[in-house]
Design an enzyme around this catalytic site. Sequence first.
Site, mmCIF file in Angstrom:
data_model
loop_
_atom_site.group_PDB
_atom_site.id
_atom_site.type_symbol
_atom_site.label_atom_id
_atom_site.label_comp_id
_atom_site.label_asym_id
_atom_site.label_seq_id
_atom_site.Cartn_x
_atom_site.Cartn_y
_atom_site.Cartn_z
ATOM 1 N N ARG A 88 0.825 -1.202 0.000
ATOM 2 C CA ARG A 88 0.000 0.000 0.000
ATOM 3 C C ARG A 88 0.860 1.253 0.000
ATOM 4 O O ARG A 88 0.317 2.362 0.024
ATOM 5 C CB ARG A 88 -0.855 0.026 1.257
ATOM 6 N N ARG A 127 -21.361 -2.372 3.979
ATOM 7 C CA ARG A 127 -20.586 -3.586 4.259
ATOM 8 C C ARG A 127 -20.944 -4.168 5.628
ATOM 9 O O ARG A 127 -21.030 -3.459 6.616
ATOM 10 C CB ARG A 127 -19.081 -3.282 4.211
ATOM 11 N N ARG A 160 -17.777 -3.159 10.460
ATOM 12 C CA ARG A 160 -16.393 -2.939 10.866
ATOM 13 C C ARG A 160 -16.254 -1.566 11.508
ATOM 14 O O ARG A 160 -16.801 -0.600 11.008
ATOM 15 C CB ARG A 160 -15.489 -3.015 9.628
ATOM 16 N N ARG A 171 -9.565 7.065 5.295
ATOM 17 C CA ARG A 171 -8.936 5.973 4.549
ATOM 18 C C ARG A 171 -8.834 6.305 3.060
ATOM 19 O O ARG A 171 -7.864 5.923 2.399
ATOM 20 C CB ARG A 171 -9.725 4.675 4.763
HETATM 21 P P1 ADP Z 1 -10.089 -2.367 2.882
HETATM 22 O O1 ADP Z 1 -10.381 -3.801 2.478
HETATM 23 O O2 ADP Z 1 -11.341 -1.631 3.169
HETATM 24 O O3 ADP Z 1 -9.196 -1.667 1.927
HETATM 25 P P2 ADP Z 1 -8.221 -3.567 4.689
HETATM 26 O O4 ADP Z 1 -8.918 -4.659 5.399
HETATM 27 O O5 ADP Z 1 -7.345 -3.940 3.552
HETATM 28 O O6 ADP Z 1 -9.293 -2.481 4.257
HETATM 29 O O7 ADP Z 1 -7.347 -2.722 5.709
HETATM 30 C C1 ADP Z 1 -7.876 -2.274 6.943
HETATM 31 C C2 ADP Z 1 -6.824 -1.444 7.672
HETATM 32 O O8 ADP Z 1 -5.678 -2.261 7.974
HETATM 33 C C3 ADP Z 1 -6.274 -0.262 6.909
HETATM 34 O O9 ADP Z 1 -7.094 0.896 7.022
HETATM 35 C C4 ADP Z 1 -4.906 -0.078 7.594
HETATM 36 O O10 ADP Z 1 -5.052 0.547 8.857
HETATM 37 C C5 ADP Z 1 -4.466 -1.511 7.849
HETATM 38 N N1 ADP Z 1 -3.704 -2.064 6.706
HETATM 39 C C6 ADP Z 1 -4.063 -3.081 5.881
HETATM 40 N N2 ADP Z 1 -3.122 -3.328 4.952
HETATM 41 C C7 ADP Z 1 -2.117 -2.433 5.182
HETATM 42 C C8 ADP Z 1 -0.861 -2.164 4.558
HETATM 43 N N3 ADP Z 1 -0.440 -2.856 3.465
HETATM 44 N N4 ADP Z 1 -0.106 -1.160 5.076
HETATM 45 C C9 ADP Z 1 -0.485 -0.457 6.147
HETATM 46 N N5 ADP Z 1 -1.666 -0.651 6.777
HETATM 47 C C10 ADP Z 1 -2.474 -1.627 6.310
HETATM 48 P P1 ADP Z 2 -12.337 -4.218 -0.200
HETATM 49 O O1 ADP Z 2 -11.691 -5.506 0.212
HETATM 50 O O2 ADP Z 2 -11.760 -3.645 -1.447
HETATM 51 O O3 ADP Z 2 -12.386 -3.214 0.907
HETATM 52 P P2 ADP Z 2 -14.888 -5.705 -0.141
HETATM 53 O O4 ADP Z 2 -14.656 -6.895 -0.991
HETATM 54 O O5 ADP Z 2 -14.925 -5.884 1.334
HETATM 55 O O6 ADP Z 2 -13.857 -4.524 -0.562
HETATM 56 O O7 ADP Z 2 -16.252 -5.027 -0.624
HETATM 57 C C1 ADP Z 2 -16.772 -3.833 0.001
HETATM 58 C C2 ADP Z 2 -18.299 -3.965 0.144
HETATM 59 O O8 ADP Z 2 -18.905 -3.956 -1.156
HETATM 60 C C3 ADP Z 2 -18.762 -5.264 0.807
HETATM 61 O O9 ADP Z 2 -19.946 -4.986 1.530
HETATM 62 C C4 ADP Z 2 -19.067 -6.183 -0.392
HETATM 63 O O10 ADP Z 2 -20.054 -7.146 -0.058
HETATM 64 C C5 ADP Z 2 -19.604 -5.169 -1.415
HETATM 65 N N1 ADP Z 2 -19.293 -5.505 -2.814
HETATM 66 C C6 ADP Z 2 -18.186 -6.096 -3.308
HETATM 67 N N2 ADP Z 2 -18.239 -6.202 -4.660
HETATM 68 C C7 ADP Z 2 -19.433 -5.632 -5.021
HETATM 69 C C8 ADP Z 2 -20.096 -5.421 -6.291
HETATM 70 N N3 ADP Z 2 -19.533 -5.802 -7.461
HETATM 71 N N4 ADP Z 2 -21.303 -4.817 -6.264
HETATM 72 C C9 ADP Z 2 -21.868 -4.415 -5.096
HETATM 73 N N5 ADP Z 2 -21.313 -4.588 -3.896
HETATM 74 C C10 ADP Z 2 -20.105 -5.197 -3.842
#
Ligand code: ADP
Ligand code: ADP
Length: 219
Positions: A88, A127, A160, A171
């Site tokens: 990231r 979500r 979450r 974010r």
């Molecule tokens: P999302 O799926 O919504 O992008 P993630 O589950 O990947 O969120 O990440 C949740 C949180 O975990 C981030 O907001 C950050 O605080 C931390 N995090 C995850 N991956 C990284 C990374 N590669 N570097 C730094 N922080 C991270």
């Molecule tokens: P990320 O890991 O990038 O943060 P997620 O896979 O957790 O994203 O998806 C974020 C939210 O959007 C979740 O509630 C998921 O169920 C929903 N979502 C994912 N893909 C789609 C899509 N193609 N259309 C509508 N909702 C989606």
Amino acid sequence: MRLVFMGPPGAGKGTQAKAVAKRYDIPHVSSGDIFRAEIAGETDLGKQIKQYLDTGALVPDEITVRAVVDRLQADDCQGGWLLDGFPRTEPQARALDEALEANNEQLNAVVNLAVGAEVIVRRMSGRRVCPTCGRTYHVERIPPKVEGKCDACGAELIIRDDDKPETVRQRLGTYERATAPLIDYYDQRGLLLRVDGSGTPDEVRRRIFEQLDSEVQDG
Ligand code: ADP
Ligand code: ADP
Ligand code: ZN
């Protein structure tokens, strides 16, 4: 197969990464999942990083790189992996390059899931996640069969902590500043696959498979 999934928070990385990992029979390694498990387990690492996740800031590179690179040393990762949410930052990308080089390995592709700001906010605000098995739902678009309950294990779904609006804004800012520049980083190395992340999960999945399958055939 060694893949990286990139894209803004809420783009659908986790949802798609699970399907892709299954198709190529490789482990799905999510840095966010690793961190949430440490926090839930109240480990030393978990205590150290909780404040970062709570405020939507990035965990410092040194801690993140160690946690992810450690995970990639495990036996189940020797035949390949799918990294979701890592790297990231540019230092993380360089650390990954070094870890790969040390093992004489290479990335096959970096999938960038592109979606507009409006879609991101809608996806993140709906979500819901299962605290027990990690499945992800969306209240409107991907609802569980029984409202509020996980299809797979029946547990009560939760929102979450970092999906509340203030933290989401934070974010998204972090993403633009620290992570979006990696799109160029991987494009310059000829690894970037741009995938339109809008539409239904099935539509997005088909686009990803099409691009990855031709990538695999091309070698
Ligand atoms: P999302 O799926 O919504 O992008 P993630 O589950 O990947 O969120 O990440 C949740 C949180 O975990 C981030 O907001 C950050 O605080 C931390 N995090 C995850 N991956 C990284 C990374 N590669 N570097 C730094 N922080 C991270
Ligand atoms: P990320 O890991 O990038 O943060 P997620 O896979 O957790 O994203 O998806 C974020 C939210 O959007 C979740 O509630 C998921 O169920 C929903 N979502 C994912 N893909 C789609 C899509 N193609 N259309 C509508 N909702 C989606
Ligand atoms: Zn569950």
